[in-house]
Design a protein around this motif. Structure first.
Motif, mmCIF file in Angstrom:
data_model
loop_
_atom_site.group_PDB
_atom_site.id
_atom_site.type_symbol
_atom_site.label_atom_id
_atom_site.label_comp_id
_atom_site.label_asym_id
_atom_site.label_seq_id
_atom_site.Cartn_x
_atom_site.Cartn_y
_atom_site.Cartn_z
ATOM 1 N N PRO A 156 0.840 -1.204 0.000
ATOM 2 C CA PRO A 156 0.000 0.000 0.000
ATOM 3 C C PRO A 156 0.876 1.256 0.000
ATOM 4 O O PRO A 156 1.937 1.275 0.652
ATOM 5 N N CYS A 157 0.461 2.267 -0.707
ATOM 6 C CA CYS A 157 1.299 3.459 -0.867
ATOM 7 C C CYS A 157 1.630 4.108 0.466
ATOM 8 O O CYS A 157 2.755 4.594 0.668
ATOM 9 N N GLU A 158 0.677 4.120 1.395
ATOM 10 C CA GLU A 158 0.926 4.741 2.692
ATOM 11 C C GLU A 158 2.028 4.000 3.447
ATOM 12 O O GLU A 158 2.906 4.613 4.054
ATOM 13 N N GLU A 159 1.994 2.668 3.409
ATOM 14 C CA GLU A 159 3.006 1.881 4.104
ATOM 15 C C GLU A 159 4.372 2.061 3.453
ATOM 16 O O GLU A 159 5.383 2.244 4.134
ATOM 17 N N ALA A 160 4.409 2.023 2.123
ATOM 18 C CA ALA A 160 5.687 2.171 1.420
ATOM 19 C C ALA A 160 6.291 3.551 1.658
ATOM 20 O O ALA A 160 7.513 3.687 1.827
ATOM 21 N N SER A 161 5.459 4.587 1.666
ATOM 22 C CA SER A 161 5.993 5.932 1.888
ATOM 23 C C SER A 161 6.505 6.087 3.315
ATOM 24 O O SER A 161 7.483 6.804 3.564
ATOM 25 N N MET A 162 5.871 5.406 4.272
ATOM 26 C CA MET A 162 6.344 5.448 5.655
ATOM 27 C C MET A 162 7.712 4.775 5.766
ATOM 28 O O MET A 162 8.619 5.270 6.452
ATOM 29 N N ILE A 163 7.876 3.651 5.067
ATOM 30 C CA ILE A 163 9.169 2.970 5.045
ATOM 31 C C ILE A 163 10.225 3.883 4.420
ATOM 32 O O ILE A 163 11.340 4.027 4.942
ATOM 33 N N ALA A 164 9.877 4.509 3.299
ATOM 34 C CA ALA A 164 10.823 5.390 2.613
ATOM 35 C C ALA A 164 11.205 6.578 3.489
ATOM 36 O O ALA A 164 12.363 7.029 3.467
ATOM 37 N N GLY A 181 11.885 0.981 15.712
ATOM 38 C CA GLY A 181 11.335 1.542 14.487
ATOM 39 C C GLY A 181 12.306 2.219 13.558
ATOM 40 O O GLY A 181 12.002 2.421 12.375
ATOM 41 N N GLU A 182 13.501 2.616 14.027
ATOM 42 C CA GLU A 182 14.443 3.320 13.150
ATOM 43 C C GLU A 182 15.005 2.398 12.077
ATOM 44 O O GLU A 182 15.289 1.224 12.322
ATOM 45 N N ALA A 183 15.175 2.953 10.879
ATOM 46 C CA ALA A 183 15.828 2.205 9.808
ATOM 47 C C ALA A 183 17.322 2.126 10.093
ATOM 48 O O ALA A 183 17.932 3.088 10.571
ATOM 49 N N VAL A 184 17.914 0.981 9.792
ATOM 50 C CA VAL A 184 19.351 0.775 9.972
ATOM 51 C C VAL A 184 19.950 0.419 8.608
ATOM 52 O O VAL A 184 19.474 -0.498 7.936
ATOM 53 N N LEU A 185 20.973 1.148 8.217
ATOM 54 C CA LEU A 185 21.663 0.887 6.958
ATOM 55 C C LEU A 185 22.844 -0.037 7.225
ATOM 56 O O LEU A 185 23.624 0.199 8.156
ATOM 57 N N ILE A 186 22.972 -1.072 6.418
ATOM 58 C CA ILE A 186 24.072 -2.023 6.585
ATOM 59 C C ILE A 186 24.841 -2.126 5.267
ATOM 60 O O ILE A 186 24.452 -1.543 4.262
ATOM 61 N N ASP A 187 25.952 -2.837 5.297
ATOM 62 C CA ASP A 187 26.790 -3.082 4.113
ATOM 63 C C ASP A 187 27.389 -1.784 3.559
ATOM 64 O O ASP A 187 26.864 -1.186 2.615
ATOM 65 N N PHE A 188 28.511 -1.379 4.132
ATOM 66 C CA PHE A 188 29.161 -0.135 3.740
ATOM 67 C C PHE A 188 30.398 -0.359 2.867
ATOM 68 O O PHE A 188 31.233 0.526 2.736
ATOM 69 N N GLY A 189 30.493 -1.531 2.252
ATOM 70 C CA GLY A 189 31.667 -1.847 1.451
ATOM 71 C C GLY A 189 31.815 -1.025 0.186
ATOM 72 O O GLY A 189 32.908 -0.911 -0.367
ATOM 73 N N LEU A 190 30.722 -0.438 -0.312
ATOM 74 C CA LEU A 190 30.786 0.364 -1.528
ATOM 75 C C LEU A 190 30.672 1.860 -1.232
ATOM 76 O O LEU A 190 30.567 2.671 -2.152
ATOM 77 N N GLN A 198 15.287 16.852 3.492
ATOM 78 C CA GLN A 198 14.150 17.478 2.832
ATOM 79 C C GLN A 198 13.203 16.432 2.236
ATOM 80 O O GLN A 198 11.982 16.611 2.239
ATOM 81 N N LEU A 199 13.741 15.318 1.751
ATOM 82 C CA LEU A 199 12.892 14.235 1.257
ATOM 83 C C LEU A 199 12.074 13.642 2.400
ATOM 84 O O LEU A 199 10.861 13.408 2.263
ATOM 85 N N ALA A 200 12.720 13.389 3.541
ATOM 86 C CA ALA A 200 11.998 12.849 4.696
ATOM 87 C C ALA A 200 10.906 13.808 5.145
ATOM 88 O O ALA A 200 9.803 13.386 5.525
ATOM 89 N N PHE A 201 11.186 15.100 5.089
ATOM 90 C CA PHE A 201 10.207 16.120 5.467
ATOM 91 C C PHE A 201 8.990 16.059 4.544
ATOM 92 O O PHE A 201 7.845 16.117 5.004
ATOM 93 N N GLU A 202 9.221 15.939 3.235
ATOM 94 C CA GLU A 202 8.117 15.847 2.277
ATOM 95 C C GLU A 202 7.235 14.637 2.584
ATOM 96 O O GLU A 202 6.002 14.735 2.592
ATOM 97 N N LEU A 203 7.865 13.495 2.827
ATOM 98 C CA LEU A 203 7.102 12.271 3.068
ATOM 99 C C LEU A 203 6.323 12.338 4.379
ATOM 100 O O LEU A 203 5.302 11.660 4.533
ATOM 101 N N ALA A 204 6.783 13.161 5.304
ATOM 102 C CA ALA A 204 6.078 13.298 6.578
ATOM 103 C C ALA A 204 4.826 14.153 6.449
ATOM 104 O O ALA A 204 3.901 14.035 7.257
ATOM 105 N N TYR A 205 4.772 15.014 5.418
ATOM 106 C CA TYR A 205 3.634 15.919 5.229
ATOM 107 C C TYR A 205 3.147 15.852 3.783
ATOM 108 O O TYR A 205 3.249 16.820 3.030
#
Length: 483
Positions: free
Chosen positions: A110-118, A149-158, A267-274
């Motif tokens: 669902p778009c709402e769920e995907a945008s929350m993840i993004a 709930g926070e996203a965690v970024l992994i794999d920093f080899g690149l 700024q992208l996160a801000f847009e998705l929040a509102y």
């Protein structure tokens, strides 16, 4: 480098090796434990057998340099690295749960769920970019979520660190990464632009909301180079009910030229929040790709086929902050609000990519039942939104750079501080009140914000008080002003 001694039960530099968890293209992950460390651990070891890709060694070198310099909830904690002359490894915190890759069978979401993840991923990228690192491999298998709930970024080899040698750039000429998520400029050798991560996040959001990757599955360099001039099909062509605001976000992230994308992940996160405040352009209604005439102009534009000048990640982020102005819409605050507007105009004049958020707090009673209408029967919330837009109109900002917010709260200072934290505000401008017995006893909103905000705070006084009160430095962050 000596032959690897990693096997279950082995003890290396105090780490006891457990089960093999995962075999990747460049490294193998093992569970590990250490008597002095209570959290679960993973030991990452490069694949160095005969015939393995030599980039695996360089990739682990990059992780060994970068991971110990990172901190915060959006990255795994690093506990140790192994010397390449004996046993190469990096030991990190083991994040519970699975990666976002496990959600692929559920697509489209669902778009709402995907945008929350993004939005959560964008917040993680904003934190990473502030630490001078560009991830360069944003994809579902590189993203996890903490129980909180926070996203965690992994794999920093690149990854690329703005203050460290870029070994991948120095030793190889191919754009390492995952082809469907690779930004166009990466194909030209550009590795120092944080907006490359926003392109990858745009690919992920497109994929998670349509079930189709915008550029297909191609792995050939020829196929990848097409994205230097060919845009993807708009999501609304695939799904007629696709929300216009979400298409606006997705297609802006997927712009071929980085300058047309969002300036920063914040700024992208801000847009998705509102989403209700996203300013829609022609992108939002498109159902067709760009015409062939546009594609051919891009195809033979030599400027697109040349590497861009090196950028400074820190300077780029500093030039694109989120600035919040806290306003009182009461009539008696007119002189103070004018002073706030003058201060905001000065700040924005030097930051052409900054975003301005105008904030007002509708104070609620602790015990009483609050009325939504004023004495004249007008909705208080709507009236204040209109007042904020009226206040901002003389600034003549592009609509993409302005949002207005009315917060309803019992404690105005706490509401402003929460807004600043949740939306990663870089600079807040707030007015100081005149001296009064109530302020002396309870303290002012501006004083609390100035003392507790984790960002730059400028406290503005009305012009008639400026000569009587010289601003003083507040305890805390350099450059803040006390109320």
């Amino acid at each position: 480098m000596a032959r690897s001694k990693i096997q279950p039960g082995a003890v290396i530099d105090g780490y006891t090796i457990g089960d093999r968890v995962h075999i990747g293209g460049m490294a193998t992950l093992w569970s590990a434990s250490h008597p002095g460390i209570e959290v679960p651990l993973l030991m990452k070891v490069p694949r160095v057998s005969e015939g393995e890709d030599p980039a695996a060694i360089v990739s682990l070198e990059m992780e060994q340099m970068i991971l110990p310099r990172l901190s915060g909830p959006h990255v795994p904690a690093c506990f140790g690295v192994g010397d390449f002359t004996r046993e190469a490894y990096v030991v990190i915190e083991r994040i519970p749960g699975q990666t976002l890759y496990q959600r692929l069978p559920d697509l489209p979401l669902p778009c709402e769920e995907a945008s929350m993840i993004a939005a959560k991923i964008a917040a993680a990228l904003a934190d990473l970019h502030r630490q001078n690192v560009i991830h360069h491999d944003i994809k579902p298998s590189s993203i996890m979520f903490r129980p909180s709930g926070e996203a965690v970024l992994i794999d920093f080899g690149l990854s690329h660190h703005n203050h460290l040698p870029d070994l991948l750039q120095e030793e190889f000429h191919l754009p390492f990464g995952t082809a469907p998520y690779t930004a166009p400029e990466r194909l030209l050798g550009v590795r120092d632009d944080p907006r490359s991560d926003l392109f990858s996040l745009g690919v992920l959001l497109y994929f998670f909301t349509t079930g189709v990757r915008p550029f297909g599955e191609t792995e050939t360099m020829r196929g990848m180079r097409r994205r230097l001039w060919r845009d993807p099909h708009p999501p609304r062509k695939l799904k007629s009910d696709y929300p216009p605001w979400l298409q606006e976000v997705v297609l802006r992230c997927l712009e071929i030229e980085p300058v047309w994308r969002y300036p920063t992940a914040s700024q992208l996160a801000f847009e998705l929040a509102y989403p209700n405040q996203i300013k829609l352009t022609a992108r939002s209604e498109r159902t067709k790709r760009d015409p062939l005439s546009t594609v051919w102009r891009r195809r033979f534009n030599r400027g697109l086929t040349q590497p861009k000048p090196k950028s400074d990640v820190a300077a780029h982020l500093a030039s694109s902050p989120i600035v919040a102005v806290a306003l009182d819409t009461a009539q008696e605050s007119a002189s103070l609000n004018e002073a706030l507007r003058v201060t905001a105009a000065r700040i924005l004049a030097t930051l052409p990519s900054a975003r301005l958020a105008c904030v007002n707090v509708l104070k609620l009673g602790r015990i009483t039942i609050d009325r939504t209408l004023d004495e004249e029967g007008q909705n208080k919330h709507v009236d204040r939104l209109v007042a904020l837009k009226h206040w901002a109109s003389p600034l003549k900002l592009d609509e993409n750079r302005l949002t207005v917010h009315v917060l309803e709260a019992v404690d105005p200072a706490a509401a402003i501080l929460d807004f600043v934290e949740v939306n990663h505000v870089d600079h807040i401008v707030i007015g100081a009140r005149q001296n009064s017995l109530k302020r002396a006893l309870l303290g002012s909103v501006s004083a609390k914000v100035a003392s507790e905000a984790a960002c730059t705070v400028t406290v503005v006084r009305p012009p008639r008080l400026a000569s009587l009160h010289e601003p003083q430095r507040a305890n805390g962050n350099p450059g803040e002003l006390s109320a």
